[in-house]
Enzyme design. Sequence first.
Site, mmCIF file in Angstrom:
data_model
loop_
_atom_site.group_PDB
_atom_site.id
_atom_site.type_symbol
_atom_site.label_atom_id
_atom_site.label_comp_id
_atom_site.label_asym_id
_atom_site.label_seq_id
_atom_site.Cartn_x
_atom_site.Cartn_y
_atom_site.Cartn_z
ATOM 1 N N GLY A 60 3.513 3.342 3.619
ATOM 2 C CA GLY A 60 2.282 4.007 3.224
ATOM 3 C C GLY A 60 1.514 3.210 2.186
ATOM 4 O O GLY A 60 0.413 3.576 1.782
ATOM 5 N N ASN B 140 -4.630 -7.463 -2.016
ATOM 6 C CA ASN B 140 -5.668 -6.505 -1.632
ATOM 7 C C ASN B 140 -5.996 -5.603 -2.824
ATOM 8 O O ASN B 140 -5.281 -4.636 -3.095
ATOM 9 C CB ASN B 140 -5.198 -5.656 -0.447
ATOM 10 C CG ASN B 140 -6.296 -4.733 0.064
ATOM 11 O OD1 ASN B 140 -7.398 -4.675 -0.504
ATOM 12 N ND2 ASN B 140 -6.003 -4.011 1.126
ATOM 13 N N LYS C 26 -7.930 -3.295 -3.259
ATOM 14 C CA LYS C 26 -8.161 -1.881 -2.964
ATOM 15 C C LYS C 26 -6.845 -1.104 -2.861
ATOM 16 O O LYS C 26 -6.661 -0.086 -3.526
ATOM 17 C CB LYS C 26 -8.952 -1.758 -1.653
ATOM 18 C CG LYS C 26 -9.469 -0.371 -1.389
ATOM 19 C CD LYS C 26 -10.444 -0.356 -0.216
ATOM 20 C CE LYS C 26 -10.967 1.048 0.017
ATOM 21 N NZ LYS C 26 -11.935 1.068 1.125
ATOM 22 N N THR C 27 -5.911 -1.593 -2.043
ATOM 23 C CA THR C 27 -4.634 -0.874 -1.933
ATOM 24 C C THR C 27 -3.768 -1.096 -3.176
ATOM 25 O O THR C 27 -2.961 -0.237 -3.530
ATOM 26 C CB THR C 27 -3.858 -1.286 -0.661
ATOM 27 O OG1 THR C 27 -3.838 -2.709 -0.578
ATOM 28 C CG2 THR C 27 -4.497 -0.699 0.585
ATOM 29 N N GLN D 235 -1.945 1.753 -5.354
ATOM 30 C CA GLN D 235 -0.535 1.740 -5.772
ATOM 31 C C GLN D 235 -0.393 2.073 -7.244
ATOM 32 O O GLN D 235 0.486 2.823 -7.642
ATOM 33 C CB GLN D 235 0.042 0.340 -5.526
ATOM 34 C CG GLN D 235 0.430 0.099 -4.104
ATOM 35 C CD GLN D 235 1.586 0.982 -3.750
ATOM 36 O OE1 GLN D 235 2.702 0.785 -4.196
ATOM 37 N NE2 GLN D 235 1.318 2.002 -2.973
ATOM 38 N N GLY E 42 4.416 -1.955 -6.290
ATOM 39 C CA GLY E 42 4.587 -0.511 -6.132
ATOM 40 C C GLY E 42 5.113 0.199 -7.359
ATOM 41 O O GLY E 42 4.582 1.232 -7.771
ATOM 42 N N GLU E 43 6.162 -0.328 -7.959
ATOM 43 C CA GLU E 43 6.841 0.406 -9.022
ATOM 44 C C GLU E 43 6.264 0.156 -10.409
ATOM 45 O O GLU E 43 6.577 0.877 -11.352
ATOM 46 C CB GLU E 43 8.342 0.090 -8.976
ATOM 47 C CG GLU E 43 8.995 0.903 -7.888
ATOM 48 C CD GLU E 43 10.252 0.295 -7.308
ATOM 49 O OE1 GLU E 43 11.324 0.850 -7.537
ATOM 50 O OE2 GLU E 43 10.169 -0.728 -6.606
HETATM 51 MO MO1 MOS Z 1 12.155 1.939 -4.453
HETATM 52 S S1 MOS Z 1 13.132 3.190 -5.800
HETATM 53 O O1 MOS Z 1 12.906 0.471 -4.878
HETATM 54 O O2 MOS Z 1 12.672 2.367 -2.903
#
Ligand code: MOS
Length: 761
Positions: free
Chosen positions: A476, A640, A642-643, A647, A713-714
């Site tokens: 996603g 990117n 935008k994405t 995130q 992401g994190e």
């Molecule tokens: Mo993420 S907690 O590394 O799936």
Amino acid sequence: MTDITTMKVNGTAIGKPASRVDGRLKVTGEARYAAEESLPGMAHGVLTGSPIAHGRIVRIDTSGALKLPGVLAIYTHENRGRLGEPPNDLMKGLIAESRLPLEDDEIHYAGQYVAMVVAETFEQARDAAARVKVHYEREEHAMTIEDATESYEPKQFMAEELQLARGDVAEALAKAAVSIDATYDTPCEHPNAMEPHASIAHWQDGTLTVRNATQFAYGDRTVLAGLFDLPPEKVRILAPFLGGMFGSKAATGGHTILAAVAARELQRPVKVILTREQVMTTVGYRSRTIQRFELGAKENGELTAMRHTTISQTSARDEFVEPCNITSRLLYKVPNYQGRHELRRVHTMLPSWMRGPGETPCQFAQESAMDELAVALKLDPIELRRRNDAEQNGHTGKPFSSKHLIECYDRGAERFGWYGRNPEPASMREGRLLLGMGMATATYPGYLMGASVSARLERTADGVRLLVRTAASDVGTGLYTVAAMTAAEVLALPFDRINVELGDSNLPFGAVAGGSNLTASVTPAVYQACAAIRSQLCVLAVSKGGPLAGEGGDCLDYAEGHVFLKDNPTRGVSYAELLDLAKREALDGQGHTDPVFGQNDRWAFQSFGAIFAEVTVDPTLHLVRLRRMTGVFDAGRIINPKTARSQMLGGMIFGAGMALLEEMVPDQAAGRFINADLGDYLVPVNADIPDIDVSFINEPDLEFNPIGCRGLGELGNPGTASAIANAVYHATGKRIRALPISPEKLMSAASAGGAQREEKN
Ligand code: MOS
């Protein structure tokens, strides 16, 4: 291995904000999620779980349920059948719990599966599942760290030592001019992906196919091959779209295994979807943490000592460590450091991966402690962090490959208007509301977990089409889009000529969509695969008999599906014509990225950021409202914008939920989490979230990978909760060290004097 010298990024596609290439499929409902598939002859499995936390099944009576209309089979520990040995390895495949589902008569937590009913329809299966009669014998249970009777010191998490020291922390603490000793408490939290976990298993000619909501198609393949004694190529996992995961879909779950057991025996496809309550009681959660930070500093703010002691919880049968000290050991320059970790066993599902495992609770505690130190020293919190900036990972001694944290602080302070803040707690007001501003450092390691990519440029009736393939899943976050952008950058094709195929274990290896690694793993491999095709186009163009025969490869450029001479663009040819002239139907290329875990021989790889938050606090009702947040992030090159922004918005909102709302409530008397639903487990909604300002430093980290992008992401999550908690302190003078910061905690907290300064002679 990828060749750094060949991956020149001109920015024709990489770095330009792009809407998701799969966006239209998603908003029109054409993107099919695992549970949405319907196969001919498909039966439905419904799981039922234990109401008790600890004990054993004395008797299980399925006779009444079996007689109900449509019921095909009921699986329990008495008839599940033998399963083989699965691997449990982040790179190969993870099993959610080492005690397999329906393994025996033992009960280790409330919600643990005790039976699965399979019926013609979902309603029939659900009805029958409610009528399976299970008789239990209870034993004593422990739901919380305080109630636990068993405790031990875990050794490692992902090959990182958890009990470690450098220098002499006891002596340095004793001699410190200023010290802080504070203990922080973060609650159990749930990842709460919107899409519930779901699997459809189907056996045909000895091959098992599972449509699965999973972060790791290859991992499920390896685990299921091990369980069913199959060669891996006899298992196929399909996971083209996911509705979120945040760690909870990394490991192969019990529901997936049982769907495959039933589908094999019944010889028909079996679909199992978890209810929200099952999601909240069986797929893993973030452990509660109790973290003590002892800091010692000189009068000028330089840290001399840090001791970080964590207690977290694990399940009765397995080990998962919320590895808080993997971050505290490296974030600041501190010569004397000690990290310790203790695990207590409780009767819950196994705690598991959840967005920024370790980093997120650590950063709440560490950055709150740093704020307390800044208050004790009467030093600006940014200045304190600046004075302790680390050029290297203090634990390994390796320099950070690319670090722009000071720029994050500076830019963030400016965008947020930090220096307009009166540092005195409870000094700022807006009407009758108290106003507070806080900041914190964000950090997350740079991981590559590996990817192989195949690319194929095909002649089609109307030109050419490029296929880019890898088994990794887009959970996603936008992997389809960054893969298409990278291909577009190399081969100068519009997105509508590029098909990215993901989430299929029959495709070349793709690692778990975890550790924020996939963009950084996949884009260099896409680049390399597409560059191999571009080289072939070049050779076809300039070699003898080619349309640009005799020209040098260096003189060529590529745009809009054409190759042409840089200094004479009228001399060129389309890729389609080039394929026709060479009598080729397709050109193939391969790319590969090797794993790298946070460091290599020379460098430490780590992303950073600075988070700023402004809150108001109602002095009568003790309600905290977020007013605005700013995040500035250093994660290498942004593919990117935008994405990437999405995130970071998601991560910061996750952090806002952690700060103010989220908490799984374990109840010792009931023996379960008593708020296992989205009505009682609060997550932020739109009305809770103000404007969020996100920006990126965007400096490529070419030591990390040839594109220069680290994961994203994190990174938005760690730091946010402490920025908010520090803002609440600034607004009120009340230091809330246990999350979430609820009105009742603020109401009962003593104001001011929250920082514990101890003067030493
Ligand atoms: Mo993420 S907690 O590394 O799936």
